[in-house]
Scaffold this active site. Sequence first.
Site, PDB file in Angstrom:
ATOM      1  N   LEU A 282       0.861  -1.265  -0.097  1.00 34.01           N
ATOM      2  CA  LEU A 282      -0.185  -0.079   0.033  1.00 34.01           C
ATOM      3  C   LEU A 282       0.732   1.416   0.015  1.00 34.01           C
ATOM      4  CD1 LEU A 282      -2.945  -1.024   2.387  1.00 34.01           C
ATOM      5  CD2 LEU A 282      -2.756  -1.179  -0.200  1.00 34.01           C
TER       6      LEU A 282
ATOM      7  N   ASP B 230       5.267  -6.504   2.025  1.00 28.24           N
ATOM      8  CA  ASP B 230       6.145  -6.148   1.367  1.00 28.24           C
ATOM      9  C   ASP B 230       6.846  -7.022   0.585  1.00 28.24           C
ATOM     10  OD1 ASP B 230       8.762  -4.885   0.210  1.00 28.24           O
ATOM     11  OD2 ASP B 230       8.082  -3.060   1.280  1.00 28.24           O
TER      12      ASP B 230
ATOM     13  N   SER C 120       8.514  -2.483 -19.388  1.00 25.29           N
ATOM     14  CA  SER C 120       8.151  -1.161 -19.840  1.00 25.29           C
ATOM     15  C   SER C 120       8.929  -0.735 -21.194  1.00 25.29           C
ATOM     16  CB  SER C 120       8.649  -0.086 -18.837  1.00 25.29           C
ATOM     17  OG  SER C 120       8.699   1.271 -19.493  1.00 25.29           O
TER      18      SER C 120
ATOM     19  N   THR D 256      10.550   1.696 -21.622  1.00 25.62           N
ATOM     20  CA  THR D 256      11.628   2.364 -21.363  1.00 25.62           C
ATOM     21  C   THR D 256      12.858   1.638 -21.422  1.00 25.62           C
ATOM     22  OG1 THR D 256      11.481   2.182 -18.866  1.00 25.62           O
ATOM     23  CG2 THR D 256      10.470   4.079 -19.638  1.00 25.62           C
TER      24      THR D 256
ATOM     25  N   TYR E 127      14.923   4.485 -13.055  1.00 27.52           N
ATOM     26  CA  TYR E 127      13.473   3.566 -13.130  1.00 27.52           C
ATOM     27  C   TYR E 127      13.819   2.557 -14.063  1.00 27.52           C
ATOM     28  CZ  TYR E 127       8.968   2.108 -14.690  1.00 27.52           C
ATOM     29  OH  TYR E 127       7.885   1.568 -15.106  1.00 27.52           O
TER      30      TYR E 127
ATOM     31  N   LYS F 284      14.231  -1.738 -14.538  1.00 23.75           N
ATOM     32  CA  LYS F 284      13.396  -2.536 -15.148  1.00 23.75           C
ATOM     33  C   LYS F 284      14.344  -3.466 -16.296  1.00 23.75           C
ATOM     34  CE  LYS F 284       9.112  -1.622 -14.045  1.00 23.75           C
ATOM     35  NZ  LYS F 284       8.190  -2.490 -13.319  1.00 23.75           N
TER      36      LYS F 284
ATOM     37  N   TYR G 216       5.313  -2.553 -21.520  1.00 19.10           N
ATOM     38  CA  TYR G 216       4.259  -1.666 -21.577  1.00 19.10           C
ATOM     39  C   TYR G 216       4.350  -0.455 -22.587  1.00 19.10           C
ATOM     40  CZ  TYR G 216       2.294  -4.238 -17.599  1.00 19.10           C
ATOM     41  OH  TYR G 216       2.082  -5.177 -16.558  1.00 19.10           O
ATOM     42  N   PHE G 217       3.618  -0.047 -23.176  1.00 20.44           N
ATOM     43  CA  PHE G 217       3.905   1.286 -23.849  1.00 20.44           C
ATOM     44  C   PHE G 217       3.028   2.393 -22.875  1.00 20.44           C
ATOM     45  CE2 PHE G 217       6.634   0.992 -27.350  1.00 20.44           C
ATOM     46  CZ  PHE G 217       7.018  -0.156 -27.253  1.00 20.44           C
TER      47      PHE G 217
ATOM     48  N   ARG H 182       3.362   9.199 -28.570  1.00 22.37           N
ATOM     49  CA  ARG H 182       3.416   7.949 -27.663  1.00 22.37           C
ATOM     50  C   ARG H 182       2.172   7.018 -28.101  1.00 22.37           C
ATOM     51  NH1 ARG H 182       7.503  10.295 -26.732  1.00 22.37           N
ATOM     52  NH2 ARG H 182       8.396  10.674 -24.502  1.00 22.37           N
TER      53      ARG H 182
HETATM   54  P1  NAD Z   1       0.840   1.650  -9.242  1.00 21.57           P
HETATM   55  O1  NAD Z   1       1.748   2.484  -8.334  1.00 21.57           O
HETATM   56  O2  NAD Z   1      -0.585   2.092  -9.304  1.00 21.57           O
HETATM   57  O3  NAD Z   1       0.950  -0.087  -8.600  1.00 21.57           O
HETATM   58  C1  NAD Z   1       2.019  -0.522  -8.179  1.00 21.57           C
HETATM   59  C2  NAD Z   1       1.633  -1.167  -6.813  1.00 21.57           C
HETATM   60  O4  NAD Z   1       2.936  -1.955  -6.168  1.00 21.57           O
HETATM   61  C3  NAD Z   1       1.192  -0.072  -5.626  1.00 21.57           C
HETATM   62  O5  NAD Z   1      -0.113  -0.710  -5.384  1.00 21.57           O
HETATM   63  C4  NAD Z   1       2.149  -0.256  -4.529  1.00 21.57           C
HETATM   64  O6  NAD Z   1       1.500   0.141  -3.357  1.00 21.57           O
HETATM   65  C5  NAD Z   1       2.494  -1.576  -4.864  1.00 21.57           C
HETATM   66  N1  NAD Z   1       4.155  -1.925  -4.470  1.00 21.57           N
HETATM   67  C6  NAD Z   1       4.937  -1.149  -4.652  1.00 21.57           C
HETATM   68  N2  NAD Z   1       6.371  -1.451  -4.088  1.00 21.57           N
HETATM   69  C7  NAD Z   1       5.930  -2.528  -3.185  1.00 21.57           C
HETATM   70  C8  NAD Z   1       6.596  -3.496  -2.573  1.00 21.57           C
HETATM   71  N3  NAD Z   1       7.958  -3.315  -2.176  1.00 21.57           N
HETATM   72  N4  NAD Z   1       6.104  -4.526  -1.897  1.00 21.57           N
HETATM   73  C9  NAD Z   1       4.598  -4.545  -2.071  1.00 21.57           C
HETATM   74  N5  NAD Z   1       3.779  -3.818  -2.944  1.00 21.57           N
HETATM   75  C10 NAD Z   1       4.565  -2.704  -3.419  1.00 21.57           C
HETATM   76  O7  NAD Z   1       1.408   1.472 -10.555  1.00 21.57           O
HETATM   77  P2  NAD Z   1       1.021   0.690 -12.047  1.00 21.57           P
HETATM   78  O8  NAD Z   1       0.953   2.143 -12.740  1.00 21.57           O
HETATM   79  O9  NAD Z   1      -0.190  -0.092 -11.568  1.00 21.57           O
HETATM   80  O10 NAD Z   1       2.082  -0.012 -12.475  1.00 21.57           O
HETATM   81  C11 NAD Z   1       2.296  -1.257 -12.069  1.00 21.57           C
HETATM   82  C12 NAD Z   1       3.605  -1.832 -12.803  1.00 21.57           C
HETATM   83  O11 NAD Z   1       3.648  -1.553 -14.186  1.00 21.57           O
HETATM   84  C13 NAD Z   1       4.817  -1.379 -12.206  1.00 21.57           C
HETATM   85  O12 NAD Z   1       5.759  -2.353 -11.983  1.00 21.57           O
HETATM   86  C14 NAD Z   1       5.194  -0.230 -13.203  1.00 21.57           C
HETATM   87  O13 NAD Z   1       6.721   0.055 -13.368  1.00 21.57           O
HETATM   88  C15 NAD Z   1       4.775  -1.221 -14.523  1.00 21.57           C
HETATM   89  N6  NAD Z   1       4.583  -0.162 -15.648  1.00 21.57           N
HETATM   90  C16 NAD Z   1       3.796   0.964 -15.489  1.00 21.57           C
HETATM   91  C17 NAD Z   1       3.503   1.920 -16.410  1.00 21.57           C
HETATM   92  C18 NAD Z   1       2.260   3.094 -16.341  1.00 21.57           C
HETATM   93  O14 NAD Z   1       2.489   3.906 -17.025  1.00 21.57           O
HETATM   94  N7  NAD Z   1       1.530   2.961 -15.261  1.00 21.57           N
HETATM   95  C19 NAD Z   1       4.087   1.693 -17.612  1.00 21.57           C
HETATM   96  C20 NAD Z   1       5.129   0.732 -17.880  1.00 21.57           C
HETATM   97  C21 NAD Z   1       5.240  -0.248 -16.809  1.00 21.57           C
HETATM   98  N1  UDP Z   2       3.371  15.255 -21.566  1.00 23.33           N
HETATM   99  C1  UDP Z   2       3.224  16.782 -21.375  1.00 23.33           C
HETATM  100  N2  UDP Z   2       2.758  17.489 -20.180  1.00 23.33           N
HETATM  101  C2  UDP Z   2       2.737  16.644 -19.147  1.00 23.33           C
HETATM  102  C3  UDP Z   2       2.833  15.230 -19.053  1.00 23.33           C
HETATM  103  C4  UDP Z   2       3.312  14.929 -20.304  1.00 23.33           C
HETATM  104  O1  UDP Z   2       3.287  17.308 -22.530  1.00 23.33           O
HETATM  105  O2  UDP Z   2       2.206  17.527 -18.123  1.00 23.33           O
HETATM  106  C5  UDP Z   2       3.953  14.806 -22.726  1.00 23.33           C
HETATM  107  C6  UDP Z   2       5.376  14.193 -22.390  1.00 23.33           C
HETATM  108  O3  UDP Z   2       6.362  14.997 -22.735  1.00 23.33           O
HETATM  109  C7  UDP Z   2       5.115  12.828 -23.583  1.00 23.33           C
HETATM  110  C8  UDP Z   2       3.609  12.447 -23.393  1.00 23.33           C
HETATM  111  O4  UDP Z   2       3.000  13.684 -22.884  1.00 23.33           O
HETATM  112  O5  UDP Z   2       5.587  13.315 -24.842  1.00 23.33           O
HETATM  113  C9  UDP Z   2       3.524  11.508 -22.527  1.00 23.33           C
HETATM  114  O6  UDP Z   2       4.185  11.775 -21.109  1.00 23.33           O
HETATM  115  P1  UDP Z   2       3.857  10.498 -19.615  1.00 23.33           P
HETATM  116  O7  UDP Z   2       4.403  11.151 -18.791  1.00 23.33           O
HETATM  117  O8  UDP Z   2       2.492  10.433 -19.947  1.00 23.33           O
HETATM  118  O9  UDP Z   2       4.442   9.156 -20.334  1.00 23.33           O
HETATM  119  P2  UDP Z   2       6.165   9.079 -20.796  1.00 23.33           P
HETATM  120  O10 UDP Z   2       5.963   8.972 -22.159  1.00 23.33           O
HETATM  121  O11 UDP Z   2       6.844   9.824 -20.055  1.00 23.33           O
HETATM  122  O12 UDP Z   2       6.009   7.536 -20.431  1.00 23.33           O
END
Ligand code: NAD
Ligand code: UDP
Length: 349
Positions: free
Chosen positions: A36, A61, A127, A129, A151, A155, A185-186, A239
């Site tokens: 949480l 955790d 990701s 990234t 970050y 990953k 993920y994108f 994106r």
């Molecule tokens: P989120 O922060 O909403 O969910 C992550 C969850 O993990 C949270 O509920 C947090 O409390 C829990 N958490 C964090 N560290 C923990 C730990 N050490 N032990 C137990 N629980 C822990 O994020 P999200 O957007 O749902 O992302 C989920 C996953 O997808 C992440 O690994 C993130 O890096 C990856 N991801 C997300 C995105 C995005 O844009 N949202 C894009 C690419 C990858």
């Molecule tokens: N972006 C923006 N203003 C904001 C947040 C994001 O113009 O307040 C742009 C950012 O430069 C990128 C796109 O929106 O081109 C998506 O950004 P986001 O942070 O959502 O995801 P990222 O691509 O960084 O994973």
Amino acid sequence: MNGQTILVTGGTGYIGSHACVELLTAGYQVVVVDNLSNSKVEPLRRLEQITGKTLQFYEADIRDKKALTEIFDREPIGAVMHFAGLKAVGESCRQPLSYYHNNVYGTMVLAEAMAEANVKQLVFSSSATVYGESTSVQYVEDFPLGAINPYGRSKLMIEEILRDLSAADAINGAQSPWKIALLRYFNPIGAHESGLIGEDPNGIPNNLMPYVSQVAIGKLAQLSVFGDDYPTRDGTGVRDYIHVVDLVKGHIKALEALQGEKFKSGGCKAYNLGTGRGYSVLDIIKTFEAVTGRKVNYKIGPRRAGDLPEYFANAELAYKELGWKAEKNLDDMVADTWNWQCKNPQGYV
Ligand code: NAD
Ligand code: UDP
């Protein structure tokens, strides 16, 4: 496998909570572990309301080996979907150790506990990234890797650790080898169509979509568009936005694939989860205004450090090998974001 128990780490978070809905709907049993640190328990109550099913929650955790071992002892877990982790790029530059500890060390502890329990099927949240500098803006899984911030590096390190685990099983001729899907993920956006669960960022959002929707509802005054002088069709960043429900459906497909013929002898494989289509920041603003009828107040600001001009997915491999492709379009993503925002103007509070 229908009826199987899946451990979902980070299951109270944005993507994890949507994955729980898909898993329960598909007939799986779900056990959630989350500390949480970036979420609340409320989404669990709501996703039980959506599905009419219940799940088991452990507040723990993933770095707590004892707690994980107890969970594996108590629950008949067959596979793990691993979402838990920290995800803010800017914060990772300020607190790299915290990111490596949570994400990399946390995944190592999880993998140890899994191996000890002989649970070796894992779907991991990676990701886009992790892709390094590339000559093409449409990323394919075999492009060179190389992240540019802590970050992204966390990953990438996890991907490499998981690949090593799988390779070691091949060397050792393991009886039940690791089966791992690395899902890259994108840009996940949107929310469940019920508007009961969605993205609930802490404080001011870092990401574009939650920022836009908070401007549209009047919580934030103005969006800053981070640069309009990129070499893209309208100068703003491009994106590949993907609906979170499509994204989590990809996880179910990956889980099924791990249990099928392709992964019969084990393996670790990366798949892009995106739509294969790029939208600019201005496209997002225009679509948001058209779908919601609200004005999005914005100004053009400076570029954000570390942003790339443009990238999107080649998602053919996921289609070919997992039988998955994104189905929802940008209008759906915006409509569902807005539905969630209007029904929950203060998030889960
Ligand atoms: P989120 O922060 O909403 O969910 C992550 C969850 O993990 C949270 O509920 C947090 O409390 C829990 N958490 C964090 N560290 C923990 C730990 N050490 N032990 C137990 N629980 C822990 O994020 P999200 O957007 O749902 O992302 C989920 C996953 O997808 C992440 O690994 C993130 O890096 C990856 N991801 C997300 C995105 C995005 O844009 N949202 C894009 C690419 C990858
Ligand atoms: N972006 C923006 N203003 C904001 C947040 C994001 O113009 O307040 C742009 C950012 O430069 C990128 C796109 O929106 O081109 C998506 O950004 P986001 O942070 O959502 O995801 P990222 O691509 O960084 O994973």
